[in-house]
Design an enzyme around this catalytic site. Structure first.
Site, PDB file in Angstrom:
ATOM      1  N   VAL A 217     -38.781  75.937  57.724  1.00 33.25           N
ATOM      2  CA  VAL A 217     -38.169  76.088  56.396  1.00 33.25           C
ATOM      3  C   VAL A 217     -36.650  76.160  56.527  1.00 33.25           C
ATOM      4  CG1 VAL A 217     -38.060  77.492  54.296  1.00 33.25           C
ATOM      5  CG2 VAL A 217     -40.229  77.288  55.537  1.00 33.25           C
TER       6      VAL A 217
ATOM      7  N   LYS B 206     -43.149  87.131  52.271  1.00 33.81           N
ATOM      8  CA  LYS B 206     -44.211  87.785  51.470  1.00 33.81           C
ATOM      9  C   LYS B 206     -44.656  89.102  52.078  1.00 33.81           C
ATOM     10  CE  LYS B 206     -45.536  84.554  53.654  1.00 33.81           C
ATOM     11  NZ  LYS B 206     -45.626  83.142  53.831  1.00 33.81           N
TER      12      LYS B 206
ATOM     13  N   GLU C 147     -39.109  83.127  45.105  1.00 29.10           N
ATOM     14  CA  GLU C 147     -40.071  82.116  44.660  1.00 29.10           C
ATOM     15  C   GLU C 147     -40.906  81.580  45.824  1.00 29.10           C
ATOM     16  OE1 GLU C 147     -40.593  80.777  41.175  1.00 29.10           O
ATOM     17  OE2 GLU C 147     -42.316  80.541  42.485  1.00 29.10           O
TER      18      GLU C 147
ATOM     19  N   GLU D   1     -51.697  78.986  62.658  1.00 27.76           N
ATOM     20  CA  GLU D   1     -50.977  79.437  63.853  1.00 27.76           C
ATOM     21  C   GLU D   1     -51.955  79.464  65.032  1.00 27.76           C
ATOM     22  OE1 GLU D   1     -47.736  80.439  63.774  1.00 27.76           O
ATOM     23  OE2 GLU D   1     -47.609  80.058  61.630  1.00 27.76           O
TER      24      GLU D   1
ATOM     25  N   LYS E 277     -49.650  87.943  49.057  1.00 24.16           N
ATOM     26  CA  LYS E 277     -49.326  87.175  47.850  1.00 24.16           C
ATOM     27  C   LYS E 277     -50.022  87.781  46.633  1.00 24.16           C
ATOM     28  CE  LYS E 277     -48.667  83.126  50.767  1.00 24.16           C
ATOM     29  NZ  LYS E 277     -49.331  81.999  51.408  1.00 24.16           N
TER      30      LYS E 277
HETATM   31  N1  HSE Z   1     -50.029  80.220  56.372  1.00 21.62           N
HETATM   32  C1  HSE Z   1     -49.892  80.043  54.962  1.00 21.62           C
HETATM   33  C2  HSE Z   1     -50.910  79.049  54.461  1.00 21.62           C
HETATM   34  C3  HSE Z   1     -48.546  79.556  54.541  1.00 21.62           C
HETATM   35  O1  HSE Z   1     -51.712  78.549  55.246  1.00 21.62           O
HETATM   36  O2  HSE Z   1     -50.922  78.793  53.285  1.00 21.62           O
HETATM   37  C4  HSE Z   1     -47.520  80.625  54.572  1.00 21.62           C
HETATM   38  O3  HSE Z   1     -47.830  81.659  53.689  1.00 21.62           O
END
Ligand code: HSE
Length: 459
Positions: A28, A116, A140, A201, A216
């Protein structure tokens, strides 16, 4: 124009550039840096002043970053945040992100973060600091990547009454469940594929066990209900125990399995939870495939709204970060401030077992007279109302004894028992009642196995 109005200045002084510091240069951060460096004129025109990238804090300044001039890299994040007007935090994790953001705010910078986990754990501390300093704290990108959802919930719906938010906010698990449903893959294979594609990951725990979605959910619940909800108040269950059988039974029953982040307002307060759920195939969320995200919002006046798009990845997430950055720059230039934290409602946050939802319970029972009545009786005793019961083809289970190390000279004939598989869908019931029902069913003599208990949402 009134006679006393000053004449417009024919050549207003060019506004001084706003200094931007970037914390983190992963997928990012790299993308944010590139856009700042490659599109300065557009950004300046939209923000009202040039946005000058003054430094990028990274752990290792010797690692080359594609498209990022090495002279911008520094490992001294602490000093970088003290000389910026706008700080973008895309490093993730709790520390040192928290300390750096607080320092940036103390030094008068507005902050844009995609973090987050930090917001869901320590949001109030950061919001209070930003409020006291009169700077913006925008986020956002912290929920559902590129999808504009924070701004719509806290600004566009500020005059409405949100009742429920259902989100597919983790792309990795949506991809995994989708591959299980469409390709017949097992969970492990689908996770491995998600890792190969760069969605998951090396350690997929945060996604697979629902931690990412829970953060979230906490953020969405806080925004939607003007109440502080932290990640430890979110009931969380991931997808680790989902089997190909669950996915196939979902299909046969007219549902799709999704990992949902749910925030809802009930008569008693606010509930936030993350768990796999059966979603009817005709619900808009059922059509969210692959690694895409979507957030379905129900509001009293607006009715249902759906926000859909890419929830992860460098470019999509950078779009949300840059949008916040431009807004924060505009606020600074006019001496204003973006929306503050809104937690005035301060509703009670309900415990996990207070949730009320519908369930599908699959179980295997001895195929004997009266067993269905016994099972139905257990549900009735716990006040759980049955919507449908389906009995599938009888299976035959083998109750053969463990093989002895030396085979017996004359093996006993295998003892078998006819089994029936029941699929029971309930009307809405309290989580606590359902848990007690399942425990009682498990102890019932003819019940051989509770195969799965899944919630049904979006009905
Ligand atoms: N690892 C998250 C996903 C993205 O797979 O949506 C980052 O929050």
């Amino acid at each position: 124009m009134p006679a006393h109005a000053p004449a417009p200045d024919p050549s207003p002084a060019a506004p001084r550039p706003l200094r931007v510091a970037l914390l983190g240069c992963g997928v990012v951060g790299t993308q944010v840096a590139r856009v700042l460096l490659e599109h300065p004129d557009d950004l300046a025109a939209r923000a009202g002043a040039p946005l000058e990238l003054v430094g990028i804090a990274v752990r290792d300044t010797t690692t080359p970053r594609d498209g990022v001039p090495p002279e911008l890299l520094t490992d001294d994040a602490a000093s970088l945040v003290t000389r910026a007007d706008l700080v973008v935090e895309v490093m993730g994790g709790i520390e040192p992100a928290r300390t750096l953001i607080l320092s940036a705010i103390e030094h008068g910078a507005s902050v844009v973060t995609a973090n987050k986990a930090l917001l869901a754990e320590q949001g109030p501390v950061l919001f209070e600091a930003a409020d006291a300093a009169g700077v913006d704290l925008s986020f956002e990108a912290a929920v559902a990547g590129a999808i504009p959802i924070v701004r719509p919930v806290r600004e566009s719906l500020a005059g409405d009454h949100v009742t429920r938010v259902l989100g597919i906010v983790n792309g990795t698990t949506n991809y995994v469940l989708d591959e299980m449903a469409t390709q017949g893959l097992g969970l492990d294979k689908a996770v491995q594929q998600a890792q190969e594609l760069g969605y998951a990951e090396a350690d997929p725990t945060a996604d697979v066990d629902g931690f990412d979605a829970a953060a979230k959910a906490a953020i969405l619940a806080s925004l939607a209900f003007h109440t502080r909800v932290s990640i430890d108040q979110v009931a969380r269950e991931g997808i680790r125990s989902i089997t190909t059988d669950d996915v196939e039974w979902a299909r046969r029953s007219g549902y799709v399995l999704k990992l949902l982040a749910i925030a809802e307002r009930t008569a008693e307060g606010v509930a936030a939870r993350v768990h796999p759920a059966l979603v009817p195939t005709d619900h808009p969320l059922a059509a969210v495939r692959g690694a895409f995200n979507a957030v379905f919002v129900e509001a009293e006046a607006a009715g249902p709204l759906m926000f859909y798009g890419q929830g992860a990845g460098g470019r999509p997430t950078s779009s949300a970060v840059l949008g916040d950055l431009v807004s924060a720059a505009r606020d600074r230039l006019v001496g204003g401030k973006g929306p503050r934290e809104s937690a005035y409602a301060s509703l009670p946050v309900l415990a996990a077992d207070a949730a009320v939802t519908r369930y599908q319970v699959r179980l295997e029972v001895a195929d004997r007279t009266g067993v269905l009545a016994q099972v139905a009786g257990v549900l009735a005793d716990h006040g759980v109302s049955i919507d449908t019961v389906r009995q599938s083809e009888a299976l035959t289970a083998s109750f053969e004894a463990e093989p002895a190390s030396e085979p017996a000279a004359e093996a006993e004939p295998e003892e078998t028992e006819p089994l029936a598989r029941l699929v029971i869908t309930t009307h809405a019931a309290r989580e606590a009642s359902l848990a007690a029902t399942v425990a009682a069913l498990d102890g019932l003599d003819p019940v051989r196995q509770i195969t799965s208990v899944l919630r049904v949402e979006g009905v």
